[in-house]
Design a protein around this motif. Sequence first.
Motif, mmCIF file in Angstrom:
data_model
loop_
_atom_site.group_PDB
_atom_site.id
_atom_site.type_symbol
_atom_site.label_atom_id
_atom_site.label_comp_id
_atom_site.label_asym_id
_atom_site.label_seq_id
_atom_site.Cartn_x
_atom_site.Cartn_y
_atom_site.Cartn_z
ATOM 1 N N GLY A 10 10.271 -12.935 -2.159
ATOM 2 C CA GLY A 10 8.883 -13.101 -1.917
ATOM 3 C C GLY A 10 8.178 -13.096 -0.464
ATOM 4 O O GLY A 10 7.147 -13.383 -0.570
ATOM 5 N N VAL A 11 9.274 -12.415 -0.064
ATOM 6 C CA VAL A 11 8.727 -12.131 1.754
ATOM 7 C C VAL A 11 9.052 -10.930 1.984
ATOM 8 O O VAL A 11 9.873 -9.915 1.866
ATOM 9 N N TRP A 12 7.813 -10.086 2.088
ATOM 10 C CA TRP A 12 8.171 -8.864 2.943
ATOM 11 C C TRP A 12 7.832 -8.160 4.208
ATOM 12 O O TRP A 12 6.609 -9.566 4.398
ATOM 13 N N SER A 13 7.933 -7.600 5.100
ATOM 14 C CA SER A 13 7.531 -7.345 6.653
ATOM 15 C C SER A 13 6.595 -5.795 6.205
ATOM 16 O O SER A 13 6.805 -5.236 5.516
ATOM 17 N N LEU A 14 5.229 -5.301 6.860
ATOM 18 C CA LEU A 14 4.927 -4.018 6.738
ATOM 19 C C LEU A 14 4.519 -4.012 8.351
ATOM 20 O O LEU A 14 4.259 -4.308 9.122
ATOM 21 N N ARG A 15 4.908 -3.004 8.542
ATOM 22 C CA ARG A 15 5.148 -2.235 9.958
ATOM 23 C C ARG A 15 3.223 -1.460 10.454
ATOM 24 O O ARG A 15 3.056 -0.398 9.489
ATOM 25 N N GLY A 24 5.483 -0.264 19.800
ATOM 26 C CA GLY A 24 4.550 0.189 18.904
ATOM 27 C C GLY A 24 4.425 -0.085 17.455
ATOM 28 O O GLY A 24 2.920 -0.049 16.432
ATOM 29 N N HIS A 25 4.452 -1.517 16.954
ATOM 30 C CA HIS A 25 3.732 -1.768 16.298
ATOM 31 C C HIS A 25 4.162 -3.834 16.036
ATOM 32 O O HIS A 25 4.937 -3.644 16.720
ATOM 33 N N THR A 26 3.688 -4.098 15.492
ATOM 34 C CA THR A 26 2.941 -5.753 14.972
ATOM 35 C C THR A 26 3.890 -5.194 13.033
ATOM 36 O O THR A 26 3.413 -4.830 12.867
ATOM 37 N N LEU A 27 5.068 -6.444 13.330
ATOM 38 C CA LEU A 27 5.176 -6.806 11.846
ATOM 39 C C LEU A 27 4.577 -7.938 10.897
ATOM 40 O O LEU A 27 4.453 -9.102 11.585
ATOM 41 N N VAL A 28 3.763 -7.533 10.488
ATOM 42 C CA VAL A 28 3.009 -8.519 9.720
ATOM 43 C C VAL A 28 4.152 -8.709 8.282
ATOM 44 O O VAL A 28 3.816 -8.038 7.324
ATOM 45 N N HIS A 29 3.996 -10.295 7.566
ATOM 46 C CA HIS A 29 4.717 -10.751 7.355
ATOM 47 C C HIS A 29 3.421 -11.077 5.527
ATOM 48 O O HIS A 29 2.980 -11.615 5.998
ATOM 49 N N VAL A 30 4.177 -10.362 4.547
ATOM 50 C CA VAL A 30 3.401 -10.552 3.673
ATOM 51 C C VAL A 30 4.402 -12.371 2.859
ATOM 52 O O VAL A 30 5.343 -11.682 2.347
ATOM 53 N N LEU A 31 3.594 -13.316 2.085
ATOM 54 C CA LEU A 31 4.594 -14.142 1.419
ATOM 55 C C LEU A 31 3.822 -14.098 0.320
ATOM 56 O O LEU A 31 2.336 -15.000 0.386
ATOM 57 N N ASP A 32 4.846 -14.374 -0.719
ATOM 58 C CA ASP A 32 3.634 -14.805 -2.201
ATOM 59 C C ASP A 32 3.678 -16.220 -2.092
ATOM 60 O O ASP A 32 4.986 -16.587 -1.857
ATOM 61 N N ILE A 54 -3.861 -1.428 5.164
ATOM 62 C CA ILE A 54 -3.703 -1.384 3.684
ATOM 63 C C ILE A 54 -2.797 -0.742 2.745
ATOM 64 O O ILE A 54 -2.428 -0.882 1.228
ATOM 65 N N GLY A 55 -2.166 0.508 3.471
ATOM 66 C CA GLY A 55 -1.378 1.012 2.868
ATOM 67 C C GLY A 55 -0.324 0.494 2.732
ATOM 68 O O GLY A 55 0.556 0.706 1.640
ATOM 69 N N GLY A 56 0.084 -0.310 3.202
ATOM 70 C CA GLY A 56 1.548 -1.025 3.512
ATOM 71 C C GLY A 56 1.155 -1.934 1.637
ATOM 72 O O GLY A 56 2.295 -2.626 1.199
ATOM 73 N N LEU A 57 -0.258 -2.969 1.922
ATOM 74 C CA LEU A 57 -0.021 -3.855 0.777
ATOM 75 C C LEU A 57 -0.293 -3.266 -0.240
ATOM 76 O O LEU A 57 -0.082 -3.743 -1.938
ATOM 77 N N GLY A 58 -0.963 -1.567 -0.330
ATOM 78 C CA GLY A 58 -0.877 -0.839 -1.846
ATOM 79 C C GLY A 58 1.050 -0.746 -1.826
ATOM 80 O O GLY A 58 1.046 -0.995 -2.809
ATOM 81 N N ALA A 59 1.244 -0.647 -1.159
ATOM 82 C CA ALA A 59 2.478 -0.436 -2.059
ATOM 83 C C ALA A 59 3.170 -1.151 -2.937
ATOM 84 O O ALA A 59 4.622 -1.052 -3.043
ATOM 85 N N LEU A 60 3.309 -2.416 -1.946
ATOM 86 C CA LEU A 60 3.757 -3.404 -2.770
ATOM 87 C C LEU A 60 2.850 -4.414 -4.184
ATOM 88 O O LEU A 60 2.972 -5.371 -4.685
#
Length: 345
Positions: A10-15, A24-32, A54-60
Motif C-alpha cells: 500500500g505504498v507508491w511514489s509519484l515523480r 529534477g523531481h520530488t518523490l511524493v509518496h502515497v500511503l493507503d 494529478i496524473g500520477g494519482l489518477g494512474a492509481l
Amino acid sequence: MNQVTEHGGGVWSLRVPIPDNPLGHTLVHVLDTDRGPVLVDTGWDDPGSWTELIGGLGALGIGIGDVHGVVITHHHPDHHGLSGRVREESGAWIAMHAADTAVVRRTRESDPGTWLDYLARKLAAAGAPEEHLAPLRAARSGGRTGTLPGLGAALPDREIVPGELLDLAGRRLRAVWTPGHTPGHVCLHLEEEHPAGLPGRGRLFSGDHLLPGISPHIGLYEDPDDQTVTDPLGDYLDSLERIGRLGVAEVLPAHQHAFTDSAGRVRELLDHHEERLTGLLALLAVPLTPWQLAERMEWNRPWDRIPYGSRNIAVSEAEAHLRRLVKLGRAEAVAGTEPVTFVAV
C-alpha cells in the motif's frame, strides 16, 4: 521513466517535477490507509507539477478529492508547495512539525522587503562583497519581492509530534524528528513488516534527511528575531545517528530512489562531514570570513560558475560548518574583526 513506482504494502511514489532544478523531481509518496490515501509531501507549486501529481494519482485510480491527509517532511517548497492546493481540492488535513510550521507562519506574516533586508545584513556580516549585495538592495528599493517561493505556503492543521504515531487508520507511522536540513524536518517510520520480507525494522520515509547519493544542504536556521546561536550541522549529525540506529529494511527518500543499506549510508554521510570539517580547519590556518571560506570550499562546480542564489546557500552552509567547529573548540572568531573572521585553534 515511469512516473509511478509501486513499493508494495500500500505504498507508491509519484515523480512530481521541480521546474528549472537539477534535482529534477520530488518523490511524493502515497500511503493507503483505512480512511483513504495520505500523501507524504506534495511537490512544487507549479501548474506542470500539479498536472503530474494529478496524473500520477489518477494512474492509481485516486481522484484528488479522495486524498484524506498530507504529511509534510519539511517546509521547503519542493515538498510543501502544493499542499494548500491539495487541501482546497480535497478537504485533506496537513500535518507538519511545529518548528517548520513556525517558519511557514513567519514567512507568510513578514513583509518580503524585511526578508531582503535581513538577507543583505546577514551576507554583509559574512563578508559578502558589495557587488553581491547590490542586487538585493536594488530588489528591495524597486519593490521586486513577489518572486520569493513559499510566501503563500499553507499553514498546517495538525502538528507532527516527535515519537508519536500519526493518526492514520490501519497504519503504524511514527514521527522521528530529524532537525538539520530544516529545524522541523521529520522522517516517518512505517513500523510494519517489509512487504518483500527484507530484513530490518520496516521502512522510512526520509524526506531530504537521508538520500542515496546526495548530501543535503545544511545551512543556518533563518529566524531574524531569534538571537540564539543554533548548531544545524550538529543537529543533523545527531539526527543521522538516530536514524542509523533504527535499522530500517528500506529507505524511501524524497529524491533519487529507494535504497536498503541505511546504516551504511549514514556512516558515509558522517564520514563526509568529518572530512569536510577537517578540510575546513586546514583552510582556516589563516583567518577567513564565512564568505571567503565558502569561496575556497569544494562544491559541485568552481565558485565562479556558482549562480547568485546558490552562493547565498553556500555561504549559509559554510557558516553552519563554522558554528560546528567553534562549538567543538576547533575554531574561534578573531576578536575585533569586521566582518568577523574565524581561525583554527
